[in-house]
Design a protein around this motif. Structure first.
Motif, PDB file in Angstrom:
ATOM      1  N   VAL A  15     -11.694  43.486 -75.911  1.00  0.00           N
ATOM      2  CA  VAL A  15     -11.206  42.326 -76.669  1.00  0.00           C
ATOM      3  C   VAL A  15     -11.815  41.034 -76.111  1.00  0.00           C
ATOM      4  O   VAL A  15     -12.206  40.134 -76.871  1.00  0.00           O
ATOM      5  N   ARG A  31     -15.317  40.689 -77.363  1.00  0.00           N
ATOM      6  CA  ARG A  31     -15.272  40.292 -78.772  1.00  0.00           C
ATOM      7  C   ARG A  31     -14.989  38.797 -78.900  1.00  0.00           C
ATOM      8  O   ARG A  31     -15.632  38.094 -79.700  1.00  0.00           O
ATOM      9  N   GLU A  32     -14.060  38.304 -78.105  1.00  0.00           N
ATOM     10  CA  GLU A  32     -13.706  36.883 -78.170  1.00  0.00           C
ATOM     11  C   GLU A  32     -14.845  36.000 -77.661  1.00  0.00           C
ATOM     12  O   GLU A  32     -15.101  34.921 -78.207  1.00  0.00           O
ATOM     13  N   THR A  75     -18.087  41.964 -84.564  1.00  0.00           N
ATOM     14  CA  THR A  75     -16.955  42.643 -85.198  1.00  0.00           C
ATOM     15  C   THR A  75     -16.468  43.719 -84.238  1.00  0.00           C
ATOM     16  O   THR A  75     -17.268  44.498 -83.718  1.00  0.00           O
ATOM     17  N   LEU A  76     -15.157  43.752 -84.004  1.00  0.00           N
ATOM     18  CA  LEU A  76     -14.553  44.748 -83.120  1.00  0.00           C
ATOM     19  C   LEU A  76     -14.084  45.943 -83.935  1.00  0.00           C
ATOM     20  O   LEU A  76     -13.358  45.795 -84.918  1.00  0.00           O
ATOM     21  N   VAL A  77     -14.509  47.135 -83.535  1.00  0.00           N
ATOM     22  CA  VAL A  77     -14.012  48.383 -84.098  1.00  0.00           C
ATOM     23  C   VAL A  77     -13.143  49.017 -83.028  1.00  0.00           C
ATOM     24  O   VAL A  77     -13.638  49.604 -82.064  1.00  0.00           O
ATOM     25  N   ASP A  87     -14.519  41.180 -90.777  1.00  0.00           N
ATOM     26  CA  ASP A  87     -13.218  41.337 -90.132  1.00  0.00           C
ATOM     27  C   ASP A  87     -13.227  42.521 -89.183  1.00  0.00           C
ATOM     28  O   ASP A  87     -13.934  43.519 -89.402  1.00  0.00           O
ATOM     29  N   ASP A  88     -12.429  42.434 -88.135  1.00  0.00           N
ATOM     30  CA  ASP A  88     -12.295  43.544 -87.200  1.00  0.00           C
ATOM     31  C   ASP A  88     -11.680  44.756 -87.892  1.00  0.00           C
ATOM     32  O   ASP A  88     -10.963  44.632 -88.892  1.00  0.00           O
ATOM     33  N   GLU A 138      -9.576  48.549 -87.358  1.00  0.00           N
ATOM     34  CA  GLU A 138      -8.745  49.392 -86.504  1.00  0.00           C
ATOM     35  C   GLU A 138      -8.776  50.812 -87.059  1.00  0.00           C
ATOM     36  O   GLU A 138      -8.375  51.052 -88.196  1.00  0.00           O
TER      37      GLU A 138
END
Length: 517
Positions: A463, A466-467, A474-476, A509-510, A512
């Protein structure tokens, strides 16, 4: 689907290395001269490469190499601020695209200090055809590692896990302080000031010279573990030279390296229940996960006080060794059943009740790693220290380490205070430069793959990366355990990765993913 170097084979190889106590590309010949201009990448190859590709350096005995792999050497400055000074060689490998070539995908298996020459062949065997068709897979031994001007401090320790500083059974760190000081002094006496230039930032600069020599305006990149930090540094230094970037099992670029190690305690606490459930189902160490955890802690503490000889080997099993084996086999879900059997065998070793099945586990887990011709035995351990100690400054306050160990042992008993303990880095020379600060300046072209229960690089680290990258990334996120995301049971993550690499589709968008099987 798991890549060979990311699943059970790598985990078991690391275990063998952990528990066991400049020859450069001599075979490279001029053949397969350069990329043909008609195969120019879609992202715009500016020049024709002049690299001469030929045979790769020898592997360790028993290691199988993809016969299509070719290698070359690229000369780089030891010190990039002195480009006319001493030069070193970085050895590069290539597995040519099998279809409509898009460009190059550089792959790095992590470490710190894992060699990467065979990574293209290993990954090609497991990656989908659409990726292998589209990219030349390019690997390399980073500077100082493997066949790339290999460094050696002359350490008895041959694997980084042997450097992990577990306190004494009573929590004392006095012996750790002495070892850390002596190890740092040995590296300073053996290699000297040159070792300070074997850093991640300089490796990233090497990578850009490799890009130039390949004749590419841009490169795509896929890094695992430590390779995510290298990728973050490269994409920060050279954002306009990046095409499609995949970072998997991520390091927090603002937390290297003492802070990253400190997160191992919580990470292991989050991951351990996955293994405890498997062991309980097998009736190993208990019938419930809580019973397994209690029995494991008791076993480790017993081995801290009274190491047990491993029959048929020169090894004595102690608490640190048990924890290192556990760490390695937690990297992949496929090796959790093996870990349960290791715990059973360890119990039988202590109790003197070995069975025929235990003999197989001992042979598999406690065998020494084969030597790689031309590479010093302690090369990976030496370069692990060079990178972790040379990338960023560590505290020199011995009393503070002791206090943190006491706190950590109480709060996180599974790791026994090791992650907050003193390392040789406390006595290392100051880094030649400050760490590179990752930022959001650059194109939206970075996919961050991260499991929620990753004990090696935590969810919090993913995280944070990603930040740091902001709108670039994009975070998966995946509801899974272990260090590897792609090919580890989530079709959601796998499909997103392949669509990005082959079609350029990186969602804004990330994501999940909860579909782990």
């Amino acid at each position: 689907m798991g890549r060979t170097n990311g699943a059970g084979a790598l985990a078991l190889r690391r275990v063998a290395m952990a528990v066991a106590a400049s020859a450069l590309v001599a075979g490279v010949t001029a053949c397969d001269a350069a990329y043909e201009e008609e195969n120019a990448a879609a992202n715009g190859t500016a020049t024709k490469s002049a690299l001469a590709w030929g045979d790769c350096p020898p592997t360790a005995p028993g290691v199988t190499r993809d016969p299509r792999l070719t290698c070359t050497a690229v000369e780089v400055p030891l010190n990039h601020t002195d480009p006319d000074g001493r030069k070193i060689d970085v050895v590069v490998s290539k597995l040519a695209a099998t279809g409509d070539r898009r460009g190059v995908l550089v792959v790095n298996p992590g470490g710190p200090a894992l060699p990467g020459l065979d990574t293209p062949g290993q990954w090609a065997a497991e990656l989908p055809e659409s990726v292998v068709d589209s990219y030349d897979l390019v690997g390399f031994d980073p500077r100082g590692v493997g066949h790339s001007t290999p460094q050696s401090c002359g350490l008895e320790v041959t694997d980084p896990a042997g450097l992990f500083p577990y306190p004494a059974a009573d929590g004392s760190i006095d012996a750790n302080v002495a070892v850390a000081r002596a190890t740092a002094g040995q590296c300073a006496d053996t290699i000297g000031d040159d070792l300070r230039y074997f850093t991640t930032a300089n490796t990233a600069r090497d990578l850009d010279l490799i890009r130039e020599e390949l004749g590419e305006e841009k490169i795509s990149y896929w890094g695992q573990s430590y390779g995510t930090y290298l990728g973050a540094v490269y994409s920060t230094l050279h954002p306009d030279r990046t095409d499609r970037i995949v970072l998997e099992g991520n390091v927090d670029p603002g937390n290297v390296w003492a802070g990253e190690a400190a997160r191992w305690s919580k990470g292991l606490a989050d991951r351990f229940p996955d293994a405890a459930k498997v062991a309980a189902a097998q009736g190993v160490l208990g019938s419930t996960p809580d019973e397994v955890a209690d029995a494991y802690l008791a076993l480790a503490e017993r081995l801290d006080r009274e190491p047990a000889p491993v029959p048929g080997t020169q090894v004595s099993l102690n608490g640190a060794m048990l924890r290192n084996v556990t760490y390695a086999l937690l990297l992949d879900n496929e090796t959790l059943p093996v870990l349960a059997q290791v715990w059973k065998t360890a119990t039988n070793i202590v109790d003197g009740t070995l069975t025929a099945a235990d003999a197989d586990v001992i042979k598999q887990v406690f065998a020494g790693a084969p030597a790689v011709p031309g590479v010093p035995a302690d090369n990976q351990a030496t370069m692990f220290l060079a990178l972790t100690c040379g990338d960023a400054t560590w505290s020199h306050d011995v009393a503070d380490y002791a206090a943190r160990v006491r706190q950590d042992r109480e709060e996180w008993p599974l790791t026994a205070g090791m992650p907050r303990n003193i390392w040789p880095c406390a006595f290392w020379p100051e880094p030649v430069e400050d760490p590179v600060t990752a930022n959001d300046e650059g194109p939206h072209n970075v996919m961050v793959l991260q499991n929620h229960r990753d004990h090696a690089t935590s969810w919090e680290s993913g995280v944070a990366l990603r930040e740091a990258l902001g709108d670039r990334a994009t975070l998966v996120g995946v509801d899974n355990g272990g260090h590897y995301v792609f090919g580890a049971g989530s079709a959601c993550a796998d499909e997103a990765t392949v669509e990005f690499l082959t079609g350029g589709d990186l969602p804004g968008d990330d994501i999940e993913c909860t579909d782990v099987t």
